[in-house]
Structures are given as structure tokens and as C-alpha cells.
Design a protein around this motif. Sequence first.
Motif, PDB file in Angstrom:
ATOM      1  N   TYR A  81     -31.848 -71.976 -75.884  1.00 34.69           N
ATOM      2  CA  TYR A  81     -31.489 -71.554 -74.430  1.00 34.69           C
ATOM      3  C   TYR A  81     -29.970 -70.880 -74.578  1.00 34.69           C
ATOM      4  O   TYR A  81     -29.564 -70.331 -73.366  1.00 34.69           O
ATOM      5  N   CYS A  82     -29.221 -70.873 -75.580  1.00 39.80           N
ATOM      6  CA  CYS A  82     -27.861 -70.817 -75.571  1.00 39.80           C
ATOM      7  C   CYS A  82     -27.580 -69.185 -75.850  1.00 39.80           C
ATOM      8  O   CYS A  82     -27.850 -68.813 -76.903  1.00 39.80           O
ATOM      9  N   GLU A 112     -20.455 -74.492 -82.724  1.00 34.37           N
ATOM     10  CA  GLU A 112     -20.215 -75.112 -84.060  1.00 34.37           C
ATOM     11  C   GLU A 112     -19.975 -74.062 -85.240  1.00 34.37           C
ATOM     12  O   GLU A 112     -20.498 -73.390 -85.379  1.00 34.37           O
ATOM     13  N   SER A 125     -15.101 -80.539 -77.084  1.00 34.86           N
ATOM     14  CA  SER A 125     -16.612 -80.392 -76.946  1.00 34.86           C
ATOM     15  C   SER A 125     -16.979 -79.272 -77.805  1.00 34.86           C
ATOM     16  O   SER A 125     -17.113 -77.958 -77.735  1.00 34.86           O
ATOM     17  N   GLY A 139     -19.362 -80.215 -80.427  1.00 28.39           N
ATOM     18  CA  GLY A 139     -20.569 -80.255 -81.153  1.00 28.39           C
ATOM     19  C   GLY A 139     -20.754 -81.320 -82.035  1.00 28.39           C
ATOM     20  O   GLY A 139     -20.011 -82.391 -82.031  1.00 28.39           O
ATOM     21  N   ARG A 148     -23.261 -83.315 -74.554  1.00 21.60           N
ATOM     22  CA  ARG A 148     -24.518 -83.220 -73.822  1.00 21.60           C
ATOM     23  C   ARG A 148     -25.703 -83.919 -74.858  1.00 21.60           C
ATOM     24  O   ARG A 148     -25.752 -83.219 -75.671  1.00 21.60           O
ATOM     25  N   MET A 198     -29.155 -80.253 -69.134  1.00 21.69           N
ATOM     26  CA  MET A 198     -29.499 -79.191 -68.219  1.00 21.69           C
ATOM     27  C   MET A 198     -30.678 -79.652 -67.267  1.00 21.69           C
ATOM     28  O   MET A 198     -31.566 -80.277 -67.888  1.00 21.69           O
ATOM     29  N   PHE A 222     -30.161 -75.371 -65.852  1.00 16.85           N
ATOM     30  CA  PHE A 222     -30.595 -74.427 -66.892  1.00 16.85           C
ATOM     31  C   PHE A 222     -30.554 -72.901 -66.414  1.00 16.85           C
ATOM     32  O   PHE A 222     -30.982 -72.663 -65.054  1.00 16.85           O
TER      33      PHE A 222
HETATM   34  N1  SAH Z   1     -21.366 -76.378 -79.141  1.00 14.40           N
HETATM   35  C1  SAH Z   1     -21.080 -77.502 -78.158  1.00 14.40           C
HETATM   36  C2  SAH Z   1     -20.778 -76.864 -76.955  1.00 14.40           C
HETATM   37  C3  SAH Z   1     -21.927 -76.464 -76.150  1.00 14.40           C
HETATM   38  S1  SAH Z   1     -22.008 -75.474 -74.766  1.00 14.40           S
HETATM   39  C4  SAH Z   1     -21.938 -78.675 -78.230  1.00 14.40           C
HETATM   40  O1  SAH Z   1     -23.043 -78.423 -78.923  1.00 14.40           O
HETATM   41  O2  SAH Z   1     -21.908 -79.619 -77.422  1.00 14.40           O
HETATM   42  C5  SAH Z   1     -21.948 -76.823 -73.544  1.00 14.40           C
HETATM   43  C6  SAH Z   1     -23.255 -76.814 -72.796  1.00 14.40           C
HETATM   44  O3  SAH Z   1     -23.624 -75.728 -72.183  1.00 14.40           O
HETATM   45  C7  SAH Z   1     -24.342 -77.199 -73.672  1.00 14.40           C
HETATM   46  O4  SAH Z   1     -24.283 -78.555 -74.084  1.00 14.40           O
HETATM   47  C8  SAH Z   1     -25.501 -76.924 -72.927  1.00 14.40           C
HETATM   48  O5  SAH Z   1     -26.016 -78.170 -71.990  1.00 14.40           O
HETATM   49  C9  SAH Z   1     -25.105 -76.013 -72.001  1.00 14.40           C
HETATM   50  N2  SAH Z   1     -25.518 -74.770 -71.936  1.00 14.40           N
HETATM   51  C10 SAH Z   1     -25.860 -73.894 -73.042  1.00 14.40           C
HETATM   52  N3  SAH Z   1     -26.716 -72.994 -72.730  1.00 14.40           N
HETATM   53  C11 SAH Z   1     -27.134 -73.119 -71.439  1.00 14.40           C
HETATM   54  C12 SAH Z   1     -27.833 -72.283 -70.469  1.00 14.40           C
HETATM   55  N4  SAH Z   1     -28.455 -71.166 -70.815  1.00 14.40           N
HETATM   56  N5  SAH Z   1     -28.031 -72.647 -69.188  1.00 14.40           N
HETATM   57  C13 SAH Z   1     -27.190 -73.808 -68.495  1.00 14.40           C
HETATM   58  N6  SAH Z   1     -26.424 -74.534 -69.622  1.00 14.40           N
HETATM   59  C14 SAH Z   1     -26.782 -74.189 -70.811  1.00 14.40           C
END
Ligand code: SAH
Length: 348
Positions: free
Chosen positions: A70-71, A111, A139, A141, A162, A203, A234
Amino acid sequence: MINRELIKKLNKEKGLSQKEWEQLLGTFNEEDRAYAASIARKISLNRFGNKIFFRGIVEFTNHCKNNCYYCGIRRGNTSASRYRLSKEDIMTCCDEGYKYGYRTFVLQGGEDNYYSDEKIVDIISTIHKKYPDCAVTLSIGEKSRKSYEKFFKAGASRFLLRHETANEKHYEKLHPKELSWKHRMNCLNDLKDIGYQTGCGLMIGSPNQTITNIAEDMIYMGKFNPQMIGIGPFIPHKDTPFKDYPSGSMEMTLFLLSLCRIMLPNVLLPATTALGTVRDDGRKLGVLAGANVIMPNLSPVNVRKKYMLYNNKSVTADDAGENLKLIQKNMQEIGYEIVVDKGDYKEM
Ligand code: SAH
């Protein structure tokens, strides 16, 4: 009527059964949502008054060794233009923020093993020494318990991680094989055990998420009893495997914020950036649903566009002061005000 009874029951007993959650989450209407929001808001007014805490996020790296489907900053996204902030860059963000009243700095990033434990410890202790009246939140990871302990010792007192989903099968649909749900859940247990104010979250509307899953998330969060919960919709990112999935529902997100507030009255609950992205006034609606935290961006303006977790992530070119003025104005419009306060979790 049933749903109203369930919301009342949640307020009284601070939990529901899997079946009850599924009924509530699967069949709620606008009236149920307004009802939950009114109770949630009463609870937050009672605990926090009309005060909203604000935390500055410093997005210090968009390099990531993981490949979450998703990221937008996943390792497999070759279109992402990568950056890292130096300790000096990070301190400049904190200096800027401190001037305007920020008393929590959230260091968030992919990360990125470039930042060894020693480097992270150095960054934390530098902030902690210069600003002993501020909280440092991480935050960053999944790390080993040893690393988490080092960071805690260096002065980080909060950690956001999360859980993403409380269902292992669903987790496997959001992440490649090399990432493990059990490991993430263990990390959360370690963080809490070490003494961090710990945040989990999810999400809403992530691909393949079902009502049963969200019910499981609520039960998990009720049990885990986190100090913070991050919930946002999301939102697809164009360069990820999930690019063609729709965004999560704003109504469901707001409803869940209210239900989290009702279930865990003291929890620190942000109206997230993602919520502000799906709708301009999303953060206001979040506060009106029971949220009590806002997390503005403190990253240097020139990297903000690069920390693109999802499409159209709201990016303002404003500096810390301008940004805050706008938030202040937004909050005033709905009868709330932001406070200069570290805003630690408190049991009441
Ligand atoms: N690397 C760190 C921070 C992640 S970014 C970790 O792993 O915790 C923080 C949050 O953004 C994630 O935990 C995820 O829930 C949210 N996120 C990532 N991609 C997203 C997307 N496409 N839409 C909405 N939220 C998203």
C-alpha cells in the motif's frame, strides 16, 4: 435502535463481542454515527476540555527496506526520489517547531538501515538535551527489543507503530512474505512493556479488509489498551500494487474514531493527515468525532513532496508558524483551541 443500544453498551462496558462489533460496523447509519460522535465528544470535552494537542512530524527519511503493497515509499517504487535528513536538518526542524510552541517531535521514516541505532540514539539525545521539556516520539517501524530499549534510554518516550490489521491472513494480503504479522504484534508488546506510550492503529478500507477484520481490530485495541491510536482512510498511491483500489470511507473512519474514544476514553487520538487528504475539512470532522490530537508536518518544505505515502497527501508549503495559524483558525471555527503542551497520556 439496536445500534444505539450497542453504542450505549460500549460506553458502559468498554467492549463488545465480535458479533456485536460486526452488527454495529456492518449496519450503522448516519444517525448512529452522529450519536456515537456526540458521546465521544462529550467524553473528550470532559477529559481534555476544548484543547487539542499538536505534534510536529519530521519525516526524516523516505528510504525503506520494506515493500508494503500500500505504501508509496516501498522499496519497489523506483519512481520515488529518495532523501535523508542529517541530524542538523532534523534539529533545524525542531528549532523551528519549538519557536511556535511544538512540544512533541515525531520522528517518522521508512525502515532505513542507514540510520544505525547509534545514529538514532544520537538524534534522540540531542533533541532531548536541547529540549528537555519536549517529548520525542518515534515512528520508525520494527526493530529489536534491544534497539527499542536503547532509544527509550536515550529519551524517546513514545512510539507509533500501527498494527495495520489484527488479522494475520489480512496482514499477509497487505505485505510481502518477508514481513510477519506476529513480529509486528510482538514489537507492540515489547514497546509497551519497555514503558513507551505506545500507539497502534490501522487504515480504514485497506484492500481486502472486511467488517469482520475491523471488528477484530476493535477487540484487539480494547485488549491492548494503547495510549495512542492512529486511524486514517487507506488512499491508493499510483506507483504501488494497490494503485487501482478505492480510498477508504471517511464515514467509517469518523465512526471508528468515535468508537475508539468511547472504548478508551483517555486515548490520544489524532485526526490524521490522511483524513485531511480525503476531505479538506477532514481534520475538523475528526475532532468533532472525538479526536484530540493534530500532527502537522515539520519536515523541510523541499522534501515534503517526496514523503508521499499515498496520492495527493496534503502538502502545504507553509512554514511551521503559518501552518499552525491555519490549524488554529480551523479549530477555533469549531470551538476548539490548540495548546502548547507536551500532552502526555494520563489515566483519569
Ligand atoms: N515505517 C514506519 C512508518 C510508516 S508510515 C512504520 O512501519 O511504522 C505510517 C503509516 O502510514 C503506516 O503505518 C500506514 O498505516 C500509513 N500508510 C502507509 N501507506 C498508506 C496509504 N497508501 N494510505 C493511507 N495510509 C497509509
